[in-house]
Scaffold this motif. Structure first.
Motif, PDB file in Angstrom:
ATOM      1  N   LYS A 120       0.861  -1.188   0.000  1.00 47.88           N
ATOM      2  CA  LYS A 120       0.000   0.000   0.000  1.00 47.88           C
ATOM      3  C   LYS A 120       0.897   1.238   0.000  1.00 47.88           C
ATOM      4  O   LYS A 120       1.869   1.308   0.753  1.00 47.88           O
ATOM      5  N   VAL A 121       0.577   2.204  -0.852  1.00 43.38           N
ATOM      6  CA  VAL A 121       1.379   3.425  -0.940  1.00 43.38           C
ATOM      7  C   VAL A 121       0.532   4.613  -0.491  1.00 43.38           C
ATOM      8  O   VAL A 121      -0.478   4.939  -1.123  1.00 43.38           O
ATOM      9  N   ARG A 122       0.956   5.227   0.612  1.00 40.40           N
ATOM     10  CA  ARG A 122       0.255   6.400   1.136  1.00 40.40           C
ATOM     11  C   ARG A 122       1.122   7.653   0.976  1.00 40.40           C
ATOM     12  O   ARG A 122       2.319   7.579   0.736  1.00 40.40           O
ATOM     13  N   TYR A 129      -3.943   9.632   3.453  1.00 41.57           N
ATOM     14  CA  TYR A 129      -4.419   9.491   2.079  1.00 41.57           C
ATOM     15  C   TYR A 129      -3.497   8.599   1.252  1.00 41.57           C
ATOM     16  O   TYR A 129      -2.297   8.493   1.516  1.00 41.57           O
ATOM     17  N   PHE A 130      -4.085   7.987   0.234  1.00 42.72           N
ATOM     18  CA  PHE A 130      -3.281   7.239  -0.720  1.00 42.72           C
ATOM     19  C   PHE A 130      -2.457   8.211  -1.561  1.00 42.72           C
ATOM     20  O   PHE A 130      -2.739   9.409  -1.606  1.00 42.72           O
ATOM     21  N   GLU A 131      -1.434   7.660  -2.241  1.00 43.75           N
ATOM     22  CA  GLU A 131      -0.533   8.496  -3.033  1.00 43.75           C
ATOM     23  C   GLU A 131      -0.579   8.081  -4.489  1.00 43.75           C
ATOM     24  O   GLU A 131      -0.929   6.940  -4.811  1.00 43.75           O
ATOM     25  N   PHE A 147      -4.819   3.802 -13.949  1.00 44.57           N
ATOM     26  CA  PHE A 147      -5.369   4.380 -12.731  1.00 44.57           C
ATOM     27  C   PHE A 147      -5.130   3.400 -11.587  1.00 44.57           C
ATOM     28  O   PHE A 147      -4.614   2.297 -11.798  1.00 44.57           O
ATOM     29  N   CYS A 148      -5.485   3.807 -10.381  1.00 47.72           N
ATOM     30  CA  CYS A 148      -5.235   2.976  -9.194  1.00 47.72           C
ATOM     31  C   CYS A 148      -6.473   2.919  -8.299  1.00 47.72           C
ATOM     32  O   CYS A 148      -7.321   3.809  -8.327  1.00 47.72           O
ATOM     33  N   ARG A 149      -6.553   1.879  -7.494  1.00 47.86           N
ATOM     34  CA  ARG A 149      -7.476   1.926  -6.358  1.00 47.86           C
ATOM     35  C   ARG A 149      -6.943   2.977  -5.389  1.00 47.86           C
ATOM     36  O   ARG A 149      -5.756   3.020  -5.087  1.00 47.86           O
ATOM     37  N   GLY A 150      -7.835   3.815  -4.924  1.00 46.68           N
ATOM     38  CA  GLY A 150      -7.403   4.878  -4.016  1.00 46.68           C
ATOM     39  C   GLY A 150      -6.947   6.136  -4.722  1.00 46.68           C
ATOM     40  O   GLY A 150      -6.753   7.171  -4.086  1.00 46.68           O
ATOM     41  N   ARG A 151      -6.778   6.074  -6.058  1.00 49.64           N
ATOM     42  CA  ARG A 151      -6.377   7.261  -6.818  1.00 49.64           C
ATOM     43  C   ARG A 151      -6.802   7.096  -8.260  1.00 49.64           C
ATOM     44  O   ARG A 151      -6.169   6.413  -9.042  1.00 49.64           O
ATOM     45  N   LEU A 156      -7.614  11.584  -4.756  1.00 48.10           N
ATOM     46  CA  LEU A 156      -7.054  10.643  -3.796  1.00 48.10           C
ATOM     47  C   LEU A 156      -8.093  10.291  -2.740  1.00 48.10           C
ATOM     48  O   LEU A 156      -8.819  11.162  -2.245  1.00 48.10           O
ATOM     49  N   GLU A 157      -8.157   9.028  -2.383  1.00 47.16           N
ATOM     50  CA  GLU A 157      -9.044   8.575  -1.311  1.00 47.16           C
ATOM     51  C   GLU A 157      -8.305   8.558   0.016  1.00 47.16           C
ATOM     52  O   GLU A 157      -7.080   8.369   0.067  1.00 47.16           O
ATOM     53  N   LYS A 158      -9.058   8.704   1.084  1.00 47.49           N
ATOM     54  CA  LYS A 158      -8.529   8.512   2.426  1.00 47.49           C
ATOM     55  C   LYS A 158      -8.474   7.017   2.720  1.00 47.49           C
ATOM     56  O   LYS A 158      -9.388   6.271   2.364  1.00 47.49           O
ATOM     57  N   ASP A 159      -7.388   6.577   3.328  1.00 49.28           N
ATOM     58  CA  ASP A 159      -7.255   5.155   3.652  1.00 49.28           C
ATOM     59  C   ASP A 159      -8.023   4.848   4.932  1.00 49.28           C
ATOM     60  O   ASP A 159      -7.633   5.248   6.027  1.00 49.28           O
TER      61      ASP A 159
END
Length: 349
Positions: A120-122, A129-131, A147-151, A156-159
């Motif tokens: 997981k990359v924050r 938040y994710f990065e 694209f990414c999950r969380g971004r 950017l989404e909050k983890d």
């Protein structure tokens, strides 16, 4: 040649990176007892970075690249000189956490066919938040956009623990990428011609085309500063994103899809460029044009790269390709987070 004493070599590519090593190497080194060697590859630094590492961290192994020809080339040259069972490509501006390594190693040992994985990359500055560089695992849509999950693109989404699982992805972040060394070399390693950006996607796609899996391991967490090499939103980053995206499609996509996909991307990227122009970003607009001109101008070189990559294709593993257009979902339907895409990637097994 560096012969590692552990199965895993954590390989940090460094260019004038002393400030990052002062911040992040102490924990990386103190966590090495969990089963890895640390190797710093100095990419022709012009300051005292190499001397600082050698004097301050005597357990860290070092080697030097004589001429800096970019991020991808630095790893391409450096990893040829390191013998280990696994590599972890760790960018200098990443902060690890206590216990970050065992979940990655366990995954490589546990899941059959897993060639590479990421944690997981924050975001280092806003730590909840994710990065951008990998977030909760990397995917590609049906038109070749990443694209990414969380971004998803700029959001950017909050983890909140929503992505603490182990899943199969299409690509894993090159900022913290664990890969089997034998497969890395068998697939030809990172393509030095890409210079920077998406070189890890290209490698992951080649591994997928050979039937292997790429994973995201949610029980391991790292933090990324971001933009320390090429700043986010800069014309230089934009150039490599547009040009390299076309290159990796040409190298790795099925021929039957390329016949319509490359012309479509010319149109879609043109629309994106016009939107930049309408927003007053003239330099960004010209950068998109330059990226396309340079791609088509070097088409012969990229076609040779495709010929080499296609020789390695055995059984295409297309898990992690989103069957719809992420561009349409995001910009037209305003679906800004991964759950709103209503699509689940497969679990690792």
């Amino acid at each position: 040649m560096i012969q590692c004493t552990q199965d895993t070599a954590v390989v940090i590519l460094s260019y004038n990176g002393r400030k990052w090593h002062e911040l992040f190497l102490p924990l990386i080194v103190s966590e090495a007892h969990t089963g890895y060697d640390v190797v710093v590859v100095d990419n022709a630094s012009t300051d005292d970075t190499l001397a600082y590492v050698q004097n301050t961290f005597p357990s860290v192994k070092t080697l030097t690249i004589a001429v800096n020809r970019g991020f991808a080339n630095g790893y391409y040259e450096g990893l040829k000189q390191i013998q280990a069972k696994y590599y972890i490509l760790l960018s200098a501006d990443f902060e690890v956490t206590h216990g970050w390594f065992p979940p990655l190693l366990n995954a490589m040992q546990r899941y059959p066919g897993l060639a590479a994985c990421q944690p997981k990359v924050r975001y280092w500055r806003e730590r909840e938040y994710f990065e951008y560089a990998g977030a909760g695992g990397g995917f590609m849509d049906k038109w070749g956009y990443l694209f990414c999950r969380g971004r998803i693109f700029n959001d950017l989404e909050k983890d909140l623990g929503q992505y603490d699982d182990d899943i199969e992805v299409f690509w894993a972040s090159g900022g913290c990428l664990m890969v089997r060394a034998d497969l890395y070399h068998k697939m030809g390693g990172l393509d030095a011609e890409l210079y920077a950006h998406m070189e890890e996607v290209d490698l992951c796609w080649r591994l997928k085309n050979a039937g292997y899996k790429i994973g995201y391991i949610g029980q391991s967490t790292v933090y990324h500063v971001g933009g320390s090499v090429i700043s986010y939103g800069s014309p230089q980053k934009l150039y490599y994103n547009f040009r390299n995206n076309l290159v990796l499609l040409l190298k790795n996509e099925r021929a039957s899809r390329l016949l319509w996909l490359i012309p479509l991307r010319l149109v879609l990227d043109g629309i994106a460029g016009l939107q930049m122009l309408a927003g007053g970003k003239f330099k960004h607009f010209t950068t998109v044009i330059k990226a396309h001109f340079h791609f088509y101008g070097s088409l012969g070189k990229w076609l040779k790269r495709r010929k080499e990559a296609q020789k390695l294709v055995t059984h295409r593993n297309e898990a992690g390709i989103y069957p719809k257009s992420a561009i349409w979902q995001y910009f037209a339907l305003r679906k800004k987070t991964f759950p709103k895409l209503e699509w689940e990637p497969p679990k690792l097994n």
